[in-house]
Design a protein around this motif. Structure first.
Motif, PDB file in Angstrom:
ATOM      1  N   LEU A 139       0.842  -1.202   0.000  1.00  0.00           N
ATOM      2  CA  LEU A 139       0.000   0.000   0.000  1.00  0.00           C
ATOM      3  C   LEU A 139       0.870   1.241   0.000  1.00  0.00           C
ATOM      4  CD1 LEU A 139      -2.979   1.172   0.477  1.00  0.00           C
ATOM      5  CD2 LEU A 139      -2.290   1.312   2.871  1.00  0.00           C
ATOM      6  N   GLY A 140       1.899   1.244   0.862  1.00  0.00           N
ATOM      7  CA  GLY A 140       2.792   2.386   0.929  1.00  0.00           C
ATOM      8  C   GLY A 140       3.650   2.541  -0.303  1.00  0.00           C
ATOM      9  N   ILE A 141       4.198   1.412  -0.797  1.00  0.00           N
ATOM     10  CA  ILE A 141       5.009   1.470  -2.014  1.00  0.00           C
ATOM     11  C   ILE A 141       4.220   2.098  -3.149  1.00  0.00           C
ATOM     12  CG2 ILE A 141       6.149   0.070  -3.775  1.00  0.00           C
ATOM     13  CD1 ILE A 141       6.856  -1.921  -1.582  1.00  0.00           C
ATOM     14  N   GLN A 142       2.949   1.746  -3.245  1.00  0.00           N
ATOM     15  CA  GLN A 142       2.147   2.266  -4.341  1.00  0.00           C
ATOM     16  C   GLN A 142       1.864   3.755  -4.198  1.00  0.00           C
ATOM     17  OE1 GLN A 142       1.770   0.495  -6.946  1.00  0.00           O
ATOM     18  NE2 GLN A 142       0.780   2.152  -8.075  1.00  0.00           N
ATOM     19  N   PHE A 143       1.861   4.266  -2.976  1.00  0.00           N
ATOM     20  CA  PHE A 143       1.745   5.720  -2.804  1.00  0.00           C
ATOM     21  C   PHE A 143       2.901   6.415  -3.510  1.00  0.00           C
ATOM     22  CE2 PHE A 143      -1.710   5.346   0.090  1.00  0.00           C
ATOM     23  CZ  PHE A 143      -2.230   6.617   0.262  1.00  0.00           C
ATOM     24  N   GLY A 144       4.123   5.904  -3.281  1.00  0.00           N
ATOM     25  CA  GLY A 144       5.277   6.493  -3.947  1.00  0.00           C
ATOM     26  C   GLY A 144       5.238   6.297  -5.444  1.00  0.00           C
ATOM     27  N   PHE A 145       4.902   5.092  -5.871  1.00  0.00           N
ATOM     28  CA  PHE A 145       4.872   4.761  -7.292  1.00  0.00           C
ATOM     29  C   PHE A 145       3.825   5.590  -8.034  1.00  0.00           C
ATOM     30  CE2 PHE A 145       4.322   1.374 -10.703  1.00  0.00           C
ATOM     31  CZ  PHE A 145       5.589   1.556 -11.238  1.00  0.00           C
ATOM     32  N   ALA A 146       2.622   5.710  -7.464  1.00  0.00           N
ATOM     33  CA  ALA A 146       1.543   6.435  -8.123  1.00  0.00           C
ATOM     34  C   ALA A 146       1.803   7.937  -8.158  1.00  0.00           C
ATOM     35  CB  ALA A 146       0.211   6.155  -7.414  1.00  0.00           C
ATOM     36  N   LEU A 147       2.349   8.494  -7.074  1.00  0.00           N
ATOM     37  CA  LEU A 147       2.695   9.914  -7.088  1.00  0.00           C
ATOM     38  C   LEU A 147       3.754  10.198  -8.143  1.00  0.00           C
ATOM     39  CD1 LEU A 147       2.715  10.664  -3.263  1.00  0.00           C
ATOM     40  CD2 LEU A 147       1.230  11.751  -4.962  1.00  0.00           C
ATOM     41  N   GLN A 148       4.719   9.301  -8.263  1.00  0.00           N
ATOM     42  CA  GLN A 148       5.749   9.449  -9.288  1.00  0.00           C
ATOM     43  C   GLN A 148       5.139   9.394 -10.683  1.00  0.00           C
ATOM     44  OE1 GLN A 148       9.508   7.037  -9.107  1.00  0.00           O
ATOM     45  NE2 GLN A 148       8.686   6.110 -10.946  1.00  0.00           N
ATOM     46  N   ASN A 149       4.332   8.367 -10.962  1.00  0.00           N
ATOM     47  CA  ASN A 149       3.784   8.189 -12.306  1.00  0.00           C
ATOM     48  C   ASN A 149       2.828   9.306 -12.703  1.00  0.00           C
ATOM     49  OD1 ASN A 149       5.188   5.822 -12.674  1.00  0.00           O
ATOM     50  ND2 ASN A 149       3.512   4.511 -11.997  1.00  0.00           N
ATOM     51  N   PHE A 169      -3.823  -4.115  -2.644  1.00  0.00           N
ATOM     52  CA  PHE A 169      -3.223  -2.975  -1.957  1.00  0.00           C
ATOM     53  C   PHE A 169      -2.636  -1.973  -2.953  1.00  0.00           C
ATOM     54  CE2 PHE A 169      -2.897  -5.675   1.978  1.00  0.00           C
ATOM     55  CZ  PHE A 169      -3.712  -4.863   2.740  1.00  0.00           C
ATOM     56  N   ILE A 170      -2.087  -2.470  -4.056  1.00  0.00           N
ATOM     57  CA  ILE A 170      -1.603  -1.571  -5.097  1.00  0.00           C
ATOM     58  C   ILE A 170      -2.744  -0.705  -5.613  1.00  0.00           C
ATOM     59  CG2 ILE A 170      -0.773  -1.501  -7.490  1.00  0.00           C
ATOM     60  CD1 ILE A 170       0.959  -3.962  -6.781  1.00  0.00           C
ATOM     61  N   GLY A 171      -3.887  -1.342  -5.874  1.00  0.00           N
ATOM     62  CA  GLY A 171      -5.035  -0.592  -6.377  1.00  0.00           C
ATOM     63  C   GLY A 171      -5.538   0.430  -5.381  1.00  0.00           C
ATOM     64  N   VAL A 172      -5.726   0.005  -4.133  1.00  0.00           N
ATOM     65  CA  VAL A 172      -6.250   0.914  -3.111  1.00  0.00           C
ATOM     66  C   VAL A 172      -5.286   2.075  -2.870  1.00  0.00           C
ATOM     67  CG1 VAL A 172      -6.852   1.118  -0.671  1.00  0.00           C
ATOM     68  CG2 VAL A 172      -7.637  -0.857  -1.989  1.00  0.00           C
ATOM     69  N   GLY A 173      -4.004   1.750  -2.731  1.00  0.00           N
ATOM     70  CA  GLY A 173      -3.019   2.803  -2.491  1.00  0.00           C
ATOM     71  C   GLY A 173      -2.943   3.797  -3.620  1.00  0.00           C
ATOM     72  N   ALA A 174      -2.983   3.284  -4.846  1.00  0.00           N
ATOM     73  CA  ALA A 174      -2.858   4.177  -5.993  1.00  0.00           C
ATOM     74  C   ALA A 174      -4.102   5.031  -6.204  1.00  0.00           C
ATOM     75  CB  ALA A 174      -2.558   3.372  -7.249  1.00  0.00           C
ATOM     76  N   VAL A 175      -5.270   4.521  -5.811  1.00  0.00           N
ATOM     77  CA  VAL A 175      -6.488   5.330  -5.913  1.00  0.00           C
ATOM     78  C   VAL A 175      -6.315   6.618  -5.129  1.00  0.00           C
ATOM     79  CG1 VAL A 175      -8.890   5.499  -5.178  1.00  0.00           C
ATOM     80  CG2 VAL A 175      -8.112   3.465  -6.351  1.00  0.00           C
ATOM     81  N   VAL A 176      -5.902   6.474  -3.878  1.00  0.00           N
ATOM     82  CA  VAL A 176      -5.755   7.643  -3.019  1.00  0.00           C
ATOM     83  C   VAL A 176      -4.587   8.508  -3.483  1.00  0.00           C
ATOM     84  CG1 VAL A 176      -5.412   8.432  -0.654  1.00  0.00           C
ATOM     85  CG2 VAL A 176      -6.729   6.350  -1.099  1.00  0.00           C
ATOM     86  N   ALA A 177      -3.440   7.866  -3.756  1.00  0.00           N
ATOM     87  CA  ALA A 177      -2.236   8.625  -4.104  1.00  0.00           C
ATOM     88  C   ALA A 177      -2.397   9.388  -5.407  1.00  0.00           C
ATOM     89  CB  ALA A 177      -1.037   7.682  -4.194  1.00  0.00           C
ATOM     90  N   SER A 178      -3.006   8.764  -6.414  1.00  0.00           N
ATOM     91  CA  SER A 178      -3.170   9.430  -7.701  1.00  0.00           C
ATOM     92  C   SER A 178      -4.092  10.637  -7.608  1.00  0.00           C
ATOM     93  CB  SER A 178      -3.713   8.441  -8.745  1.00  0.00           C
ATOM     94  OG  SER A 178      -2.808   7.390  -8.974  1.00  0.00           O
ATOM     95  N   ALA A 179      -5.072  10.560  -6.724  1.00  0.00           N
ATOM     96  CA  ALA A 179      -6.036  11.655  -6.592  1.00  0.00           C
ATOM     97  C   ALA A 179      -5.603  12.704  -5.575  1.00  0.00           C
ATOM     98  CB  ALA A 179      -7.402  11.092  -6.190  1.00  0.00           C
ATOM     99  N   LEU A 180      -4.474  12.509  -4.912  1.00  0.00           N
ATOM    100  CA  LEU A 180      -4.086  13.429  -3.835  1.00  0.00           C
ATOM    101  C   LEU A 180      -3.996  14.894  -4.280  1.00  0.00           C
ATOM    102  CD1 LEU A 180      -1.463  11.516  -1.645  1.00  0.00           C
ATOM    103  CD2 LEU A 180      -3.670  12.432  -0.921  1.00  0.00           C
ATOM    104  N   PRO A 181      -3.338  15.225  -5.424  1.00  0.00           N
ATOM    105  CA  PRO A 181      -3.318  16.642  -5.814  1.00  0.00           C
ATOM    106  C   PRO A 181      -4.720  17.212  -6.018  1.00  0.00           C
ATOM    107  CG  PRO A 181      -1.649  15.422  -7.020  1.00  0.00           C
ATOM    108  CD  PRO A 181      -2.502  14.398  -6.327  1.00  0.00           C
ATOM    109  N   TRP A 182      -5.592  16.443  -6.648  1.00  0.00           N
ATOM    110  CA  TRP A 182      -6.981  16.879  -6.858  1.00  0.00           C
ATOM    111  C   TRP A 182      -7.675  17.063  -5.514  1.00  0.00           C
ATOM    112  CZ3 TRP A 182     -11.810  15.027  -5.598  1.00  0.00           C
ATOM    113  CH2 TRP A 182     -12.890  15.578  -6.301  1.00  0.00           C
ATOM    114  N   MET A 183      -7.467  16.119  -4.603  1.00  0.00           N
ATOM    115  CA  MET A 183      -8.082  16.211  -3.281  1.00  0.00           C
ATOM    116  C   MET A 183      -7.568  17.423  -2.509  1.00  0.00           C
ATOM    117  SD  MET A 183      -7.794  12.131  -2.444  1.00  0.00           S
ATOM    118  CE  MET A 183      -8.005  12.281  -0.684  1.00  0.00           C
ATOM    119  N   MET A 184      -6.277  17.699  -2.610  1.00  0.00           N
ATOM    120  CA  MET A 184      -5.720  18.859  -1.907  1.00  0.00           C
ATOM    121  C   MET A 184      -6.383  20.155  -2.366  1.00  0.00           C
ATOM    122  SD  MET A 184      -3.497  17.849   0.292  1.00  0.00           S
ATOM    123  CE  MET A 184      -2.679  16.282   0.699  1.00  0.00           C
ATOM    124  N   THR A 185      -6.687  20.235  -3.658  1.00  0.00           N
ATOM    125  CA  THR A 185      -7.306  21.444  -4.206  1.00  0.00           C
ATOM    126  C   THR A 185      -8.800  21.509  -3.914  1.00  0.00           C
ATOM    127  OG1 THR A 185      -5.680  21.595  -5.988  1.00  0.00           O
ATOM    128  CG2 THR A 185      -7.775  22.723  -6.336  1.00  0.00           C
TER     129      THR A 185
END
Length: 497
Positions: free
Chosen positions: A21-31, A148-164
């Motif tokens: 889950l954590g690894i995917q946060f880094g991976f998804a933010l990077q991608n 866990f990859i899917g769940v982590g990346a859902v949140v991580a990929s949307a983080l900039p949108w969520m912050m705004t």
């Protein structure tokens, strides 16, 4: 006498895979955001692929080394867990630094460090499933990782949108500055990555090398000791790759071709050099070292692994095309802008983050559905179907005009992504000996990395010369590559149906 590994409970498997889950946060933010950061810091669209080279090139070098050394490691933290922990620390620091990069080349350097750190953490996680689970539970373990990859990346990929949109943090900034929404997304993602990986380190136990030897399968396709090593004609391969690399380099220089082709020539020449060194070590009978062992294992892969290599090649070429070009494709084709300081561009880039979150969300659901599909049609056909769904999804970007409807292709991308993260490993797992699980998982990563390096070398060139530098066509090319992968998987012969 060979012993069977006992079944682990649901929560033991959960804890073992939770770090993903954590690894995917880094991976998804990077991608989802590195291309945006590069463009903000002044990179043009056709420079993006070469700037991304750091990521796959790092994986090509790091993963087999980490796999080899984790196979040989045993200490207070175990076999794989030291690599989880140290990689997580470095990745977290890189995530904090990346959005504060003052220049393009510093950002490219941080990407290199970040991807190396992610690889140090990620590769042993794949091997851990093979170490701790018996053959019946391995598919469950890899599916849990995909979840866990899917769940982590859902949140991580949307983080900039969520912050705004949820917290009112600005998604625009002055020229050359990274928006605050992206910075806070990276800070939050780094913290989650460290906590999740640390949870797995604390909550998971590993078998010792002695215990694993008792569990080891006796049906491996591969010899496990140096006395069984066969002689390989490395000189022939070295000559072929040296001629190819030298010829390409000469053409690039003489004809003043695109600079990206230097990378391809360098890869060919580097592989020739690797074979020359391996041949020298073989002739001197110095075959017990890590370098020779890794090269030897590349040339003596199980048949299943060789066939899956082709599937992985075309699959990851598609994924890399999607990751590096979706932002520029959507902002230019669907939002009609290339101005990185405009609201339209940043709205489009944020929407890409949501789309990436969507395909990862669908991947989490697909991870639950895929085992059912496998039971009905088998591993190969299930993977073929999912790859074809991904192909149709990427090609459809060309025909969907309204950006609000782009979430629909993400269903197909999600099924392809979940399948790529689980079914090739399920097909491969029974052909690998446990005492080489790490190094072979690292070598298998070659066929993830090489297509990404090829994409970085030629995609920009193809777009410039054939498609008027329109990035939307990179997604179409990715869709076609998925089709090749789908056809190739039907040739794979596995131990189980």
């Amino acid at each position: 006498m060979q012993q069977q590994k006992p079944n682990l409970s649901f929560w033991q498997i959960w804890n073992m895979c939770f770090g993903f889950l954590g690894i995917q946060f880094g991976f998804a933010l990077q991608n989802g955001n590195v291309s945006r950061i590069f463009q903000t810091l002044g990179a043009s669209v056709d420079d993006i692929p070469i700037l991304w080279v750091a990521a796959p090139l790092t994986g090509l070098i790091v993963q087999p080394i980490v796999g080899y050394w984790s196979d040989k490691t045993w200490g207070r933290l175990g076999r794989r867990r030291p690599f989880f922990l140290y990689g997580a620390i470095l990745t977290t620091l890189s995530l904090f630094i990346m959005p504060n990069s003052p220049t393009l080349w510093i950002a490219a350097g941080v990407l290199w460090i970040m991807d190396a750190s992610i690889n140090v953490t990620m590769e042993p996680f794949r091997a851990l499933v093979g170490d701790n689970l018996n053959e019946k539970q391995r598919a469950t373990g890899y599916s849990m990782q995909s979840f866990f990859i899917g769940v982590g990346a859902v949140v991580a990929s949307a983080l900039p949108w969520m912050m705004t949109n949820w917290f009112g943090i600005s998604n625009t900034a002055s020229e050359g500055q990274i928006p605050e929404s992206v910075k806070y997304a990276f800070y939050f993602g780094g913290a989650i990555l460290f906590v999740a990986v640390t949870w797995t380190v604390i909550k998971t136990k590993e078998y010792s090398p002695t215990q694993l030897a008792k569990f080891d399968s006796d049906n491996s396709e591969l010899p496990l000791d140096n006395a069984s090593l066969k002689v390989i004609n490395f000189a022939k391969g070295a000559l072929v790759f040296a001629l190819l690399g030298g010829g390409l380099l000469g053409c690039v220089v003489a004809l003043e071709l695109e600079k990206e082709l230097y990378l391809l020539a360098a890869l060919l020449l580097s592989f020739a050099l690797v074979q020359l060194i391996a041949g020298f070590l073989q002739n001197k009978q110095r075959v017990s070292g890590g370098f020779y062992q890794v090269v030897y294992d590349v040339f003596t892969m199980p048949k299943t692994m060789q066939q899956l290599a082709v599937v992985q090649f075309f699959s990851w070429f598609s994924l890399f095309a999607m990751w590096i070009y979706t932002t520029s494709a959507v902002t230019s084709f669907h939002y009609a802008t290339t101005d990185v300081t405009s609201k339209a561009y940043n709205d489009g880039a944020d929407w890409v983050g949501v789309l990436f979150a969507a395909y990862n969300g669908f991947a989490a659901l697909a991870a639950i559905a895929i085992p059912v599909i496998v039971k009905r049609v088998g591993l190969a056909w299930a993977h073929c179907i999912n790859l074809l769904l991904g192909a149709g999804a990427l090609i459809s970007f060309m025909f969907i005009q309204q950006p609000q409807l782009l979430w629909l292709p993400m269903i197909g991308v999600g099924f392809a992504w979940a399948s790529i993260l689980s079914l090739p490993y399920a097909m491969l797992s029974n052909s690998l000996p446990s005492n080489k699980m790490g190094v072979f998982m690292g070598i298998f990563n070659f066929f993830i990395v090489i297509p990404q390096l090829l994409a970085a070398s030629i995609l920009g060139l193809i777009l410039r010369h054939l498609f008027d530098n329109q990035p939307i066509y990179a997604l179409v090319i990715g869709g076609v590559s998925f089709i090749f992968a789908a056809v190739s998987v039907l040739r794979v012969k596995t131990h189980s149906a």
